[in-house]
Design a protein around this motif. Structure first.
Motif, mmCIF file in Angstrom:
data_model
loop_
_atom_site.group_PDB
_atom_site.id
_atom_site.type_symbol
_atom_site.label_atom_id
_atom_site.label_comp_id
_atom_site.label_asym_id
_atom_site.label_seq_id
_atom_site.Cartn_x
_atom_site.Cartn_y
_atom_site.Cartn_z
ATOM 1 N N GLU A 63 -36.155 0.286 12.243
ATOM 2 C CA GLU A 63 -36.176 -1.039 13.716
ATOM 3 C C GLU A 63 -36.211 -2.498 12.722
ATOM 4 O O GLU A 63 -35.318 -3.700 13.128
ATOM 5 C CB GLU A 63 -37.462 -1.316 14.091
ATOM 6 N N PHE A 119 -35.317 -6.652 18.725
ATOM 7 C CA PHE A 119 -34.548 -6.611 17.782
ATOM 8 C C PHE A 119 -33.236 -6.889 18.441
ATOM 9 O O PHE A 119 -32.903 -6.527 19.032
ATOM 10 C CB PHE A 119 -34.812 -4.874 17.205
ATOM 11 N N SER A 145 -36.012 1.863 24.296
ATOM 12 C CA SER A 145 -36.534 1.795 22.559
ATOM 13 C C SER A 145 -35.833 2.800 21.475
ATOM 14 O O SER A 145 -35.043 2.467 20.784
ATOM 15 C CB SER A 145 -37.277 1.635 22.185
ATOM 16 N N VAL A 149 -33.067 2.725 19.235
ATOM 17 C CA VAL A 149 -33.262 2.090 17.330
ATOM 18 C C VAL A 149 -31.935 3.627 16.908
ATOM 19 O O VAL A 149 -31.546 3.108 15.744
ATOM 20 C CB VAL A 149 -34.988 3.218 16.906
ATOM 21 N N ALA B 36 -43.285 -5.308 14.227
ATOM 22 C CA ALA B 36 -43.442 -3.850 14.732
ATOM 23 C C ALA B 36 -45.162 -3.949 15.003
ATOM 24 O O ALA B 36 -45.301 -3.147 16.280
ATOM 25 C CB ALA B 36 -43.011 -2.784 14.952
#
Lengths: 172, 172
Positions: A63, A119, A145, A149, B36
């Motif tokens: 990430e 992101f 998500s 990624v 994160a």
């Protein structure tokens, strides 16, 4: 400037970092790590070592790599602050020829994408023209998500290969 | 500028990277990854998250982090090209007051150290004055590579804590 794989294998880490430090955008750690695994047989092996390093990062590291990328057609591009590699790639996708409407759409989608995932949207601009990028954004923003990624990191690997091919000769 | 931990926890990743991108020298990936894991209770937890990320890197990643550091009192310092954080730290250790002999000794030892290990000698300059740094170099160059990766990374963590304390208020 393009280097033979022999020249690459003889580089001290300082030179290696100067040459390959930005094959992953703003993430010199990737090159700094895989220098330990030289010699490389060819540019494909160099790429494979980088992919292997990225795949073995903790998941927040993957990430994190995405977070080091600029928005496509975003403020950093408008301010002329992109790395030379990113600038060239965004130009090749025709992102300098966006209409006012297209630019607004892409910036709006970028914001919503970042809001959802934490992101930025990463896509290999050398493989996609502006319309494909806009379509990609609209489709990918609906993903989970986890999928994003993985998808973003696979795009990073494609970007990396193009950047390596600009730096290393393939006719050994 | 110093931020409260509440301000830190409210930062979008772009701002977080602007502020904390260099707490590990030239390795913004560390901050990009641990964003994160916000919110952080305090600066100690922020530090602990960074340490945890580094400890969980593949071992070539920890070596890679060392390779992103400049030589102490090396050419980059002489050319005035250090990051502002490194410049301040090297000054605090008195590395601007080296005699010609001391500078030659340290540069020679740095070269031998890098030749042996494939990464530079890293020491927390805020914890060590120039004589301690010279002594450290002479002693540590005799270690094994494995010991030096561990020792160097522990120094990175100390450097990181000082840099964080310059950026985050401790009186929440």
């Amino acid at each position: 400037m393009s280097h033979s794989i022999q020249q690459v294998n003889e580089m001290k880490y300082e030179e290696f970092l100067q040459v390959f430090g930005n094959v992953v955008e703003h993430c010199a750690l990737c090159a700094a790590a895989i220098w330990a695994h030289r010699p490389f047989y060819n540019v494909q092996e160099l790429h494979a070592e980088l992919c292997h390093f990225i795949d073995n990062l903790p998941s927040i590291g993957r990430e994190g790599i995405l977070r080091l990328h600029p928005d496509l057609a975003g403020r950093i591009a408008q301010l002329g602050l992109l790395t030379s590699e990113s600038k060239k790639e965004q130009l090749s996708a025709g992102l300098d020829t966006l209409t006012e409407d297209e630019r607004e759409t892409i910036m709006d989608l970028n914001e919503r994408y970042k809001e959802k995932f934490g992101f930025p949207f990463v896509i290999c601009a050398r493989d996609n023209k502006k319309h494909a990028i806009l379509t990609g954004l609209k489709i990918r923003i609906e993903n989970t998500s986890e999928v994003e990624v993985t998808t973003g990191v696979e795009e990073v690997k494609k970007i990396m290969m193009y950047r390596l091919l600009d730096l290393v000769k393939t006719d050994n």
